[in-house]
Design a protein around this motif. Structure first.
Motif, PDB file in Angstrom:
ATOM      1  N   VAL A 245      -0.562  12.510 -16.705  1.00 25.95           N
ATOM      2  CA  VAL A 245      -0.162  12.549 -15.299  1.00 25.95           C
ATOM      3  C   VAL A 245      -0.277  11.153 -14.680  1.00 25.95           C
ATOM      4  CG1 VAL A 245      -0.630  13.571 -13.037  1.00 25.95           C
ATOM      5  CG2 VAL A 245      -0.823  14.969 -15.104  1.00 25.95           C
ATOM      6  N   LEU A 246      -1.333  10.425 -15.055  1.00 23.66           N
ATOM      7  CA  LEU A 246      -1.478   9.049 -14.569  1.00 23.66           C
ATOM      8  C   LEU A 246      -0.266   8.212 -14.960  1.00 23.66           C
ATOM      9  CD1 LEU A 246      -5.224   8.125 -15.304  1.00 23.66           C
ATOM     10  CD2 LEU A 246      -4.151   8.283 -13.056  1.00 23.66           C
ATOM     11  N   THR A 247       0.138   8.342 -16.214  1.00 24.53           N
ATOM     12  CA  THR A 247       1.277   7.558 -16.697  1.00 24.53           C
ATOM     13  C   THR A 247       2.553   7.933 -15.961  1.00 24.53           C
ATOM     14  OG1 THR A 247       0.272   7.315 -18.887  1.00 24.53           O
ATOM     15  CG2 THR A 247       2.659   7.001 -18.725  1.00 24.53           C
ATOM     16  N   ASP A 248       2.776   9.210 -15.755  1.00 27.89           N
ATOM     17  CA  ASP A 248       3.970   9.647 -15.025  1.00 27.89           C
ATOM     18  C   ASP A 248       3.962   9.116 -13.597  1.00 27.89           C
ATOM     19  OD1 ASP A 248       4.995  10.991 -17.184  1.00 27.89           O
ATOM     20  OD2 ASP A 248       4.264  12.972 -16.557  1.00 27.89           O
ATOM     21  N   THR A 249       2.785   9.138 -12.974  1.00 29.66           N
ATOM     22  CA  THR A 249       2.666   8.651 -11.598  1.00 29.66           C
ATOM     23  C   THR A 249       2.952   7.151 -11.531  1.00 29.66           C
ATOM     24  OG1 THR A 249       0.998  10.349 -11.153  1.00 29.66           O
ATOM     25  CG2 THR A 249       1.143   8.531  -9.591  1.00 29.66           C
ATOM     26  N   MET A 250       2.406   6.417 -12.477  1.00 29.24           N
ATOM     27  CA  MET A 250       2.651   4.972 -12.503  1.00 29.24           C
ATOM     28  C   MET A 250       4.114   4.673 -12.809  1.00 29.24           C
ATOM     29  SD  MET A 250      -0.788   3.272 -14.204  1.00 29.24           S
ATOM     30  CE  MET A 250      -0.960   4.388 -15.615  1.00 29.24           C
TER      31      MET A 250
ATOM     32  N   ALA B 163       0.839  -1.198   0.000  1.00 30.06           N
ATOM     33  CA  ALA B 163       0.000   0.000   0.000  1.00 30.06           C
ATOM     34  C   ALA B 163       0.873   1.247   0.000  1.00 30.06           C
ATOM     35  CB  ALA B 163      -0.920   0.000   1.218  1.00 30.06           C
ATOM     36  N   ASN B 164       0.377   2.292  -0.657  1.00 23.98           N
ATOM     37  CA  ASN B 164       1.091   3.557  -0.728  1.00 23.98           C
ATOM     38  C   ASN B 164       0.057   4.677  -0.783  1.00 23.98           C
ATOM     39  OD1 ASN B 164       2.379   5.936  -1.812  1.00 23.98           O
ATOM     40  ND2 ASN B 164       4.108   4.660  -2.426  1.00 23.98           N
ATOM     41  N   ALA B 165      -0.174   5.328   0.349  1.00 26.70           N
ATOM     42  CA  ALA B 165      -1.217   6.348   0.442  1.00 26.70           C
ATOM     43  C   ALA B 165      -0.940   7.531  -0.487  1.00 26.70           C
ATOM     44  CB  ALA B 165      -1.350   6.830   1.887  1.00 26.70           C
ATOM     45  N   ASP B 166       0.321   7.868  -0.655  1.00 26.69           N
ATOM     46  CA  ASP B 166       0.666   8.986  -1.539  1.00 26.69           C
ATOM     47  C   ASP B 166       0.302   8.667  -2.988  1.00 26.69           C
ATOM     48  OD1 ASP B 166       2.042  11.575  -2.129  1.00 26.69           O
ATOM     49  OD2 ASP B 166       3.396  10.246  -3.233  1.00 26.69           O
ATOM     50  N   PHE B 167       0.594   7.440  -3.404  1.00 30.02           N
ATOM     51  CA  PHE B 167       0.236   7.010  -4.760  1.00 30.02           C
ATOM     52  C   PHE B 167      -1.279   7.039  -4.941  1.00 30.02           C
ATOM     53  CE2 PHE B 167      -0.927   3.685  -7.820  1.00 30.02           C
ATOM     54  CZ  PHE B 167      -0.137   4.016  -8.902  1.00 30.02           C
ATOM     55  N   ASP B 168      -2.021   6.566  -3.936  1.00 30.32           N
ATOM     56  CA  ASP B 168      -3.487   6.581  -4.018  1.00 30.32           C
ATOM     57  C   ASP B 168      -3.995   8.003  -4.226  1.00 30.32           C
ATOM     58  OD1 ASP B 168      -3.593   3.842  -3.616  1.00 30.32           O
ATOM     59  OD2 ASP B 168      -3.870   4.022  -1.444  1.00 30.32           O
ATOM     60  N   ALA B 169      -3.489   8.933  -3.440  1.00 25.66           N
ATOM     61  CA  ALA B 169      -3.954  10.317  -3.535  1.00 25.66           C
ATOM     62  C   ALA B 169      -3.602  10.915  -4.896  1.00 25.66           C
ATOM     63  CB  ALA B 169      -3.332  11.151  -2.416  1.00 25.66           C
ATOM     64  N   ARG B 170      -2.413  10.654  -5.381  1.00 28.88           N
ATOM     65  CA  ARG B 170      -1.988  11.222  -6.670  1.00 28.88           C
ATOM     66  C   ARG B 170      -2.788  10.628  -7.822  1.00 28.88           C
ATOM     67  NH1 ARG B 170       4.309  10.934  -7.330  1.00 28.88           N
ATOM     68  NH2 ARG B 170       3.775  12.221  -9.136  1.00 28.88           N
ATOM     69  N   MET B 171      -3.132   9.350  -7.737  1.00 30.97           N
ATOM     70  CA  MET B 171      -3.932   8.732  -8.791  1.00 30.97           C
ATOM     71  C   MET B 171      -5.341   9.323  -8.822  1.00 30.97           C
ATOM     72  SD  MET B 171      -2.043   6.628 -10.516  1.00 30.97           S
ATOM     73  CE  MET B 171      -2.892   5.261 -11.275  1.00 30.97           C
ATOM     74  N   ARG B 172      -5.885   9.626  -7.655  1.00 34.98           N
ATOM     75  CA  ARG B 172      -7.212  10.254  -7.615  1.00 34.98           C
ATOM     76  C   ARG B 172      -7.160  11.656  -8.233  1.00 34.98           C
ATOM     77  NH1 ARG B 172      -9.486   5.890  -6.995  1.00 34.98           N
ATOM     78  NH2 ARG B 172      -9.597   4.829  -5.004  1.00 34.98           N
ATOM     79  N   GLN B 173      -6.122  12.392  -7.880  1.00 35.89           N
ATOM     80  CA  GLN B 173      -5.992  13.750  -8.387  1.00 35.89           C
ATOM     81  C   GLN B 173      -5.757  13.785  -9.890  1.00 35.89           C
ATOM     82  OE1 GLN B 173      -2.745  15.220  -6.031  1.00 35.89           O
ATOM     83  NE2 GLN B 173      -3.950  15.306  -4.131  1.00 35.89           N
ATOM     84  N   ALA B 174      -5.105  12.757 -10.422  1.00 37.56           N
ATOM     85  CA  ALA B 174      -4.735  12.734 -11.838  1.00 37.56           C
ATOM     86  C   ALA B 174      -5.736  11.987 -12.708  1.00 37.56           C
ATOM     87  CB  ALA B 174      -3.361  12.094 -11.994  1.00 37.56           C
ATOM     88  N   ALA B 175      -6.901  11.678 -12.143  1.00 38.68           N
ATOM     89  CA  ALA B 175      -7.854  10.809 -12.847  1.00 38.68           C
ATOM     90  C   ALA B 175      -8.232  11.318 -14.230  1.00 38.68           C
ATOM     91  CB  ALA B 175      -9.103  10.630 -11.997  1.00 38.68           C
ATOM     92  N   SER B 176      -8.250  12.630 -14.417  1.00 42.94           N
ATOM     93  CA  SER B 176      -8.694  13.195 -15.696  1.00 42.94           C
ATOM     94  C   SER B 176      -7.547  13.424 -16.675  1.00 42.94           C
ATOM     95  CB  SER B 176      -9.422  14.517 -15.453  1.00 42.94           C
ATOM     96  OG  SER B 176      -8.555  15.455 -14.828  1.00 42.94           O
TER      97      SER B 176
END
Length: 491
Positions: A214-219, A197-210
């Protein structure tokens, strides 16, 4: 003159035999006529169909869950072996050693947590347990019951503690059953790939949903971190080693088994993504792991909320691991399970976004916005759908002419017939063939093709497919000779 006539007759006999159909062709034709006679009319001959398909070679079972394919009776046998007991009020397994020891110290009449022997000795408790750990008696008794989808998915919570042990014995039991019903290959979804689990990743994925960029960079960023995470990589290595160990003694000249690593769509984005990474890594490094899947009830709130996100995760990881095969549960939804919008895109996203090589279930096809394009894509790219008739009828109430197999067949989409969770819904692959034949009245040629399809569309390498196809040829030759002989004796 007589000698001349005899010579002429002999010559005619030789010529006739030269043009006669080979025995194998004749036997195949006789087998085709026999099956046609069994499905003809308004009431197919179910007992004879059961006999026919129990004996008919069935190349493989490609949509198969290991834990859901072990019968509850087997799990009960494993309770004592693990040092557990079963609470006779809740029918759940108690794993605490202290609780089990305390129960063993109580007089037998006062125990609330029972051993295997005590369960088997108490007929009421045993029957109630089987009804909770599987779908046994669901359709033929009058007790108050949960909805069938809840009944199905809740069973795993009951036997999960023992399903996570005795892997080799469980696989051997599945192999034994497969051989007995003339199945030569199983591709099973074995166990959940490791995750973190990674709470920071979860939050960033929610923020980048659109924003896909950004999703790709986060992943990409977290994939790089996971690549350097020693603990995570050890868990993946241990996971792969467990599969190799469990597989010992499974393959032989009669039977072959391979594994799909899977992820659970009910978890947080970071857990799902890291589990996907683990699954992709295992599939790349261990030749026994031939593909990746995603499981979990598709109509659950988290599954629906994150469905599009999960498909984008698969899309990203396919760019990193392009040789990994995907068989994705997609569209296992019926009208009323979710709001109508939820029925319109799941198969499409699995194909177009995630790049699935096979589709599991594909039930919501008729509701999908791009249904015609979906079938065109599957037909042209030779992507099959995995049909699970008993599971679809029990969980979703989809059967008969309401089942989308009618569409897949009509528009030339390849398909295979499989079991899903035969231990939970208490059936066999032969039974699935019987249901298909009795409901849709296919020709023998179609049923034979379905059997071969389960080798053709497996994720085995080319050499293994060739070997199993040759075996299937030999098994069908024997089967058709037997059926032709049986048909002659019946006349």
């Amino acid at each position: 003159m007589i000698t001349k006539q005899r010579c002429m007759l002999a010559a005619l006999a030789i010529a006739a035999s030269a043009h006669a159909a080979p025995a194998s062709t004749s036997n195949e034709a006789a087998t085709a006529r026999h099956l046609a006679s069994l499905v003809a009319g308004s009431e197919p001959k179910m007992a004879e169909l059961t006999l026919f398909f129990s004996q008919m070679p069935k190349g493989g079972d490609l949509h198969h869950h290991y834990s859901g394919s072990i019968y509850a009776e087997q799990y009960v046998d494993w309770v004592d072996r693990q040092g557990y007991c079963v609470n006779k009020q809740t029918y759940r397994i108690e794993t605490s050693k202290d609780v089990v020891a305390a129960e063993r110290a109580r007089p037998a009449a006062e125990r609330n947590c029972l051993s295997t022997a005590e369960i088997l000795a108490d007929d009421y408790t045993y029957r109630e347990l089987l009804q909770r750990w599987s779908a046994k008696d669901f359709d033929n008794h009058g007790a108050i019951q949960p909805p069938p989808d809840r009944q199905f998915f809740q069973t795993f919570g009951y036997f999960n503690a023992v399903s996570n042990a005795n892997f080799n014995e469980g696989l051997q039991e599945i192999k034994k059953r497969a051989i007995e019903e003339n199945v030569g290959y199983i591709e099973t979804m074995f166990k959940l790939a490791p995750f973190v689990a990674n709470a920071d990743f979860d939050a960033r994925m929610r923020q980048a949903a659109s924003s896909d960029a950004v999703l790709t960079d986060t992943m990409r960023g977290w994939l790089a971190a996971l690549e350097q995470d020693a603990a995570f990589n050890k868990s993946v290595a241990d996971y792969s080693a467990k599969i190799t160990s469990a597989h010992e003694g499974i393959d032989d000249e009669r039977f072959t088994m391979r594994y799909q690593a899977y992820v659970l769509r009910l978890l947080s984005p970071s857990q799902v993504f890291s589990s996907m990474v683990g699954a992709f890594k295992a599939s790349t490094s261990n030749p026994l792991v031939v593909g990746v899947n995603i499981v979990g009830q598709e109509s659950q709130a988290v599954s629906m909320r994150d469905y599009a996100l999960h498909m984008k995760m698969f899309q990203f990881l396919k760019t990193q691991y392009p040789k990994v095969k995907l068989a994705l549960h997609a569209g296992e939804l019926a009208l009323g399970d979710v709001p109508p919008d939820g029925l319109r895109f799941h198969i499409d996203h699995a194909l177009v976004v995630a790049g699935a090589d096979r589709i599991g279930h594909g039930l919501d096809l008729a509701h999908e916005t791009n249904a015609a394009a979906i079938m065109k894509t599957m037909r042209e790219r030779d992507i099959p759908v995995e049909i699970n008739l008993t599971s679809n009828a029990f969980i979703s109430g989809i059967k008969g002419e309401n089942h989308p197999i009618t569409l897949y067949r009509k528009y030339g989409v390849p398909y295979v017939i499989s079991t899903d969770d035969a231990g939970v819904t208490r059936h066999t692959l032969a039974h699935e063939y019987v249901l298909f034949a009795s409901r849709y009245k296919p020709s023998y040629a179609e049923m034979k093709k379905v059997s071969y399809n389960s080798i053709r569309y497996s994720f085995l390498d080319a050499a293994a497919k060739k070997r199993l196809t040759r075996q299937l040829d030999q098994r069908f030759a024997r089967f058709e000779a037997d059926v032709a002989g049986l048909a002659r004796r019946a006349r």
